[in-house]
Design an enzyme around this catalytic site. Structure first.
Site, PDB file in Angstrom:
ATOM      1  N   CYS A 148       9.535  61.071 -11.533  1.00 26.41           N
ATOM      2  CA  CYS A 148      10.912  60.249 -10.216  1.00 26.41           C
ATOM      3  C   CYS A 148      11.637  59.031 -11.708  1.00 26.41           C
ATOM      4  CB  CYS A 148      10.390  60.195  -9.592  1.00 26.41           C
ATOM      5  SG  CYS A 148      11.423  59.691  -8.403  1.00 26.41           S
ATOM      6  N   CYS A 189       6.228  60.577  -1.774  1.00 26.26           N
ATOM      7  CA  CYS A 189       7.046  61.102  -0.823  1.00 26.26           C
ATOM      8  C   CYS A 189       7.540  62.575  -0.398  1.00 26.26           C
ATOM      9  CB  CYS A 189       8.598  59.846  -1.190  1.00 26.26           C
ATOM     10  SG  CYS A 189       8.637  61.147  -2.652  1.00 26.26           S
TER      11      CYS A 189
END
Length: 350
Positions: free
Chosen positions: A95, A188
């Site tokens: 990410c 997440c």
């Protein structure tokens, strides 16, 4: 601004330092309703509201940028593909590489901004080199080591000289409601924390054998090799005890044969680690061996090593064997320094 205490204080410090700051929250889910309220991951609907409230208190503009499609392709799909290939990826590292310091930074520069500020616990010295945080327990230099020199030159990490306890105290003093908000720990995009179930939904069940490395015998079965990682001990579903009665660990995963190989803990030891797609930011590219320390997983213990760059790979010869080294993780080289350990470079373990 993720909605957590670190990014809120980072934004506040940047604004107090005289910078023209705009807060941005990333919408990363194609279906926000799948991100449960109160999740201990980041990027939930609750987090978006917390980020907006923090921006209001600081007195800066605030926007939500929709990067769900890019995140799904570069992080979620990559995560699934890596497990299917028998590797163990680090989605936070991916990410940072693909979203926060590529997609976000590219858009920020296009809009006229100079840099991206984040709440990562790491330091950029006056020399431009990435260093560990002063709070070693919260240090995130490992997941930032994939960044290029150009990306680091347009990055700011205001919290690297501060412990997490001090960050929380400062947030409270600034009137930020996230001062006591728990840290994020979960992946997440896996709302319930069930990684194996998440992968099974996308890859389906693929029953196969668990094989003992010493005897070659089949000692158990699995519903999908993607549910295992090198070094794993628990949940192996082994029906035949080892001859010596000692625990077995996952030694390797072979997707071609859909086999998980297990064996004694000693068999996990490796002395050489090779990584692909190396990134070197700790100065000029070395023309020979480099004495340093390497970290082989997030929050892992550094190991003395000799690192060389050869044939498009970063090769680390470890001074003492390491256990549980999983392909797909990062090997990050550090040089001990009086001003804090310097990140020399990184690569993806193969």
């Amino acid at each position: 601004m993720s909605g957590g205490v670190d990014s809120a204080v980072a934004a506040a410090r940047a604004a107090a330092g005289g910078h023209d700051v705009t807060g941005v929250h990333l919408a990363l889910s194609r279906n926000p309703q799948t991100y449960r309220s109160g999740a201990r991951g980041c990027c939930t609907l609750e987090d978006s509201r917390d980020a907006r409230r923090a921006a209001d208190v600081i007195g800066i503009p605030f926007y939500v940028w929709d990067m769900a499609d890019r995140f799904h392709e570069d992080v979620v799909d990559d995560f699934v593909a890596e497990y299917a290939a028998g590797r163990t990826p680090n989605p936070c590292l991916r990410c940072n590489e693909k979203i926060k310091f590529a997609a976000v930074l590219d858009r920020a520069i296009a809009l006229g901004f100079d840099a991206v500020v984040t709440g990562h616990h790491a330091r950029l010295g006056a020399d431009g080199l990435l260093r560990r945080s002063v709070d070693l327990a919260k240090d995130q230099s490992y997941v930032l080591a994939v960044l290029t020199r150009e990306q680091l030159d347009r990055s700011m990490f205001p919290l690297g000289d501060t412990t997490k306890a001090q960050v929380r105290e400062e947030a409270a003093a600034r009137g930020l409601s996230v001062a006591d908000k728990p840290d994020s720990h979960d992946i997440c995009f896996i709302a319930d924390g069930d990684t194996r179930g998440f992968l099974a939904d996308r890859l389906g069940e693929e029953p196969g054998d668990i094989v003992d490395a010493l005897t070659g015998a089949v000692v158990g079965s699995h519903a999908g090799a993607y549910g295992y990682t090198v070094g794993q001990r628990r949940g192996l579903n082994i029906g035949v005890p080892a001859p010596d009665g000692k625990p077995r660990y996952v030694l390797s995963i072979t997707p071609v044969t859909n086999t998980v190989t297990v064996g004694p803990v000693e068999a996990l030891e490796v002395s050489t680690v090779s990584g692909e797609r190396p990134v070197w930011t700790g100065g000029a590219l070395p023309d020979g061996p480099v004495e340093c320390e390497v970290q082989l997983r997030a929050h892992g213990t550094p190991v003395p090593a000799v690192v060389t760059l050869q044939d498009g790979a970063l090769v680390a010869s470890l001074r003492s064997p390491a256990r549980g080294v999983a392909p797909g993780q990062a090997v990050v080289a550090y040089r001990p320094d009086a001003a804090g350990d310097i990140v020399l470079g990184s690569a993806t373990i193969r």
